[in-house]
Enzyme design. Structure first.
Site, PDB file in Angstrom:
ATOM      1  N   GLU A 128       0.859  -1.188   0.000  1.00  0.00           N
ATOM      2  CA  GLU A 128       0.000   0.000   0.000  1.00  0.00           C
ATOM      3  C   GLU A 128       0.891   1.232   0.000  1.00  0.00           C
ATOM      4  O   GLU A 128       2.086   1.128   0.310  1.00  0.00           O
ATOM      5  CB  GLU A 128      -0.881   0.002   1.260  1.00  0.00           C
ATOM      6  CG  GLU A 128      -1.810  -1.187   1.332  1.00  0.00           C
ATOM      7  CD  GLU A 128      -2.757  -1.110   2.524  1.00  0.00           C
ATOM      8  OE1 GLU A 128      -2.730  -0.081   3.245  1.00  0.00           O
ATOM      9  OE2 GLU A 128      -3.512  -2.067   2.703  1.00  0.00           O
ATOM     10  N   ALA A 131       2.401   1.182   3.241  1.00  0.00           N
ATOM     11  CA  ALA A 131       2.825  -0.102   3.785  1.00  0.00           C
ATOM     12  C   ALA A 131       3.492  -0.940   2.704  1.00  0.00           C
ATOM     13  O   ALA A 131       2.833  -1.616   1.935  1.00  0.00           O
ATOM     14  CB  ALA A 131       1.621  -0.852   4.364  1.00  0.00           C
ATOM     15  N   SER A 133       7.537  -2.488   2.713  1.00  0.00           N
ATOM     16  CA  SER A 133       8.275  -3.455   3.528  1.00  0.00           C
ATOM     17  C   SER A 133       7.598  -3.616   4.885  1.00  0.00           C
ATOM     18  O   SER A 133       7.589  -4.699   5.466  1.00  0.00           O
ATOM     19  CB  SER A 133       9.710  -2.964   3.733  1.00  0.00           C
ATOM     20  OG  SER A 133      10.404  -3.000   2.502  1.00  0.00           O
ATOM     21  N   GLY A 341      31.508  -3.652 -23.743  1.00  0.00           N
ATOM     22  CA  GLY A 341      31.913  -2.273 -24.007  1.00  0.00           C
ATOM     23  C   GLY A 341      30.754  -1.451 -24.546  1.00  0.00           C
ATOM     24  O   GLY A 341      29.591  -1.686 -24.184  1.00  0.00           O
ATOM     25  N   GLU A 365       9.153  -7.837  -3.752  1.00  0.00           N
ATOM     26  CA  GLU A 365       8.915  -8.987  -2.852  1.00  0.00           C
ATOM     27  C   GLU A 365       9.789  -8.904  -1.595  1.00  0.00           C
ATOM     28  O   GLU A 365      10.368  -9.888  -1.151  1.00  0.00           O
ATOM     29  CB  GLU A 365       9.115 -10.313  -3.601  1.00  0.00           C
ATOM     30  CG  GLU A 365       7.966 -10.572  -4.569  1.00  0.00           C
ATOM     31  CD  GLU A 365       7.791 -12.041  -4.936  1.00  0.00           C
ATOM     32  OE1 GLU A 365       8.011 -12.903  -4.072  1.00  0.00           O
ATOM     33  OE2 GLU A 365       7.407 -12.299  -6.072  1.00  0.00           O
TER      34      GLU A 365
END
Lengths: 389, 258
Positions: A128, A131, A133, A341, A365
């Site tokens: 959210e 909310a 982690s 490169g 996750e």
């Protein structure tokens, strides 16, 4: 102790690689430029192929290949298209997986079976605005009304949110209890009134996997769609994420291996100072480091898959897969780009995309910082010390 | 109706390099694949089975223990079952296409009721394309070479298309299928799982087929190896499109190709 992949898994890898190289690779541009997920006909082919149900038992419409088979799938998909792998991973690894882990027999028949067959696409709505982690800070409310719950709140950064038919959603049923008994998981259908996709993210990488914000506005969910037990939704979600983390390790492994394969091929072809650059020690050391890290990651991922398939605890190892895998993939991709490169920096080469795509694995996750907390907490717990994030 | 598809396992060409100057082949990775044209033969058999009842596709392979991998893959790609012709006596035995054909023919007879045998037209490794003809001879069946598709198949007759003609034959018959005949379908993951968990590959030895090693006495022997001449790179046409086209036309005319 036998470290060899069983024959079945070797042939599965061949089958998955064939699918990824023949069906997905030619469609990379279409996938990357789509706002609505991979092209419908490709999703249809993947469904016919059985991609969407690889780990689940055949009686639930799956392939029955277990977590190890699923890791092989994600590894092979992520070689070719991290976007496509993310769509499949969110569908299987967290969306359908939560129903497989905690669903009732009726819920499995109604949702898991069509999901495993790829007839319905899944999502997993945890994050959210306030909310991420800190999942315990979830604000989405579920209020009981007769034999239903009414859900209100906003979920964001939801992979597959705009293309899903089914999503599991975490909501507060008892704010006083919070994550300890106050959160419940629900199975929600995107067709239902009150399920609104409000914003699509414009991301740095995995651009072909749709990520969006979902607003739940008075969404009525029947009681039989409570997933697991009322009040224990946080447990369901964390348990599901444990499995999902293993596959992020597998995805990173596939991505890293592909980068190494490309870099080696280039190093033996590209000539400078009178010979192939593979003869230069600077290149050899990079290749040796890349290969060593990849080999360590492979052992970690498949040992964790074995823990899951044999019903042993795996939470710590799963967090390690995600943490180590995402960092290995980032380092290996960076080195591969260096070996190529200026050519590697070109948008015509897959390295530029891989470099952008790899970055997300250190974030989603559960950020790598969260993984370190999970691992440390797991270690200290054995010594009687509880770690609070 | 039973359809047999012969499966040859060959060394994966991606795993070796050829050094022409030293006339040696260096095997970097010893990996094996199903001969590509055999996959086209298997696909043709799978198509004959699609939407039809009572068709059984049987994969038949000859060789050491590792051929089991190829036969399981054949099951994953559409065969209903597989038979592995394998015998410890074969390990040290030098035989040739004629010997292999006699053995495979005996296996086809032992299966019983086989109406059609499909073979890849040519094996990618030897490039000889000798086995199908020898096999048809050993079976005493008509052979239709370079078949691109089966158009119609009944109990007694088959009608097939080649590149430029339609051909009919009585059954039983043997067809050879070239590498460009069709696009083999994907190997389904669920069939891979079944191939290892639910299916068994029958193993038949020499004695099961009434053979002794002496019966496989070769008619031919390999006298040496040959390295085909290296292909020279083509000519690059320079200049504008018009100039390049004019130059191309002139060169084709000079070679009397147009």
């Amino acid at each position: 102790m036998d470290f060899a992949f069983p024959k079945e898994q070797q042939l599965l890898r061949k089958a998955f690689r064939e699918f990824a190289e023949q069906e997905i690779a030619p469609r990379i541009d279409a996938i990357e430029h789509s706002k609505n997920g991979p092209p419908a006909d490709l999703m249809q082919k993947a469904a016919e192929y059985g991609v969407f149900g690889v780990p689940f038992p055949q009686e639930y419409g799956g392939m029955g290949a277990g977590e190890a088979g699923y890791c092989i799938l994600i590894e092979e998909l992520n070689r070719i298209s991290p976007s496509f792998a993310t769509v499949v991973g969110a569908h299987i690894g967290i969306g359908a997986m939560s129903i497989y882990l905690d669903g009732t027999e009726e819920q499995k028949q109604k949702y898991l079976v069509p999901m495993a067959r790829g007839e319905k696409i899944g999502a997993f709505a945890l994050t959210e605005p306030g909310a991420g982690s800190d999942a315990a800070a979830t604000r989405t409310r579920a209020v009981r009304e007769g034999d239903s719950y009414i859900l209100d709140g906003t979920k964001h950064y939801i992979t597959n949110g705009s293309i899903c038919d089914v999503s599991v959603v975490l909501a507060l049923t008892d704010p006083a209890l919070g994550q300890r008994g106050g959160m419940t998981a629900f199975i929600v259908e995107s067709e239902w009134e009150g399920f609104k996709v409000s914003k699509l993210e414009d991301k740095m990488g995995i651009r072909g996997s749709p990520t969006c914000e979902i607003v739940l506005d008075g969404l009525r969910v029947p009681q039989e769609n409570v997933l697991g037990s009322v009040g224990l939704g946080f447990v369901t979600f964390m348990k599901t994420l444990d499995v999902g983390r293993t596959t992020i390790g597998a995805a990173s492994l596939g991505g890293a291996q592909y980068m190494l394969d490309l870099a080696v091929e280039w190093a033996v072809t590209r000539e400078a100072f009178g010979g192939p650059i593979a003869q230069k020690q600077s290149i050899q050391w990079m290749v040796a480091d890349m290969a060593t890290e990849i080999e360590a990651l492979r052992s970690l991922v498949y040992r964790t898959a074995w823990l899951i398939d044999t019903g042993q605890p795996f939470s710590r190892e799963a967090a390690m897969c995600k943490l180590f895998g995402s960092e290995v993939c980032a380092r290996v991709t960076d080195k591969a780009l260096q070996i190529f490169g200026a050519l590697g920096y070109s948008r015509h080469m897959p390295l530029e995309r891989a470099f952008r795509d790899a970055r997300i694995s250190e974030i989603f996750e559960g950020t790598n910082e969260i993984q370190r907390i999970v691992i440390a907490a797991n270690i200290f717990q054995e010594h009687g010390v509880r770690i609070h994030p | 109706m039973k359809i047999v598809v012969t499966i040859k396992q060959i060394l994966d060409p991606a795993g070796f390099t050829v050094n022409r100057r030293r006339e040696r082949v260096f095997v970097n990775r010893e990996e094996y694949i199903i001969n590509p044209a055999d996959l086209n033969a298997l696909e043709m058999a799978a198509c004959a089975k699609d939407g039809r009842q009572g068709v059984e596709v049987i994969a038949l392979g000859l060789g050491p223990a590792r051929v089991d991998d190829a036969l399981r893959e054949a099951i994953a790609r559409g065969a209903d079952r597989a038979i592995h012709l394998s015998d410890p006596a074969l390990a040290d035995l030098k035989t040739d296409a004629a010997g292999a054909a006699r053995l495979i023919a005996a296996a086809v007879q032992k299966i019983g009721g086989v109406r059609l045998v499909l073979c890849g037209a040519v094996a990618l490794d030897s490039g000889a394309g000798e086995l199908p003809g020898r096999l048809a001879e050993a079976l005493g069946w008509p052979m239709l070479a370079q078949v691109h598709s089966i158009d119609q198949i009944g109990e007694g007759q088959v009608r097939v298309s080649r590149r430029t003609e339609r051909v009919e034959s009585d059954l039983p018959a043997l067809l050879t299928v070239p590498h460009d005949a069709n696009q083999p379908r994907h190997m389904l993951g669920v069939r891979v799982v079944q191939a290892y968990r639910q299916k068994s590959v029958a193993a038949w030895g020499l004695s099961d087929l009434g053979f002794t090693p002496n019966d496989l006495e070769p008619l031919t022997s390999v006298a040496g190896r040959r390295f085909p001449p290296e292909r020279t790179p083509g000519t690059r046409l320079e200049g504008s499109i018009e100039e390049a086209v004019q130059s191309l036309v002139a060169q084709l005319r000079a070679k009397e190709l147009i």
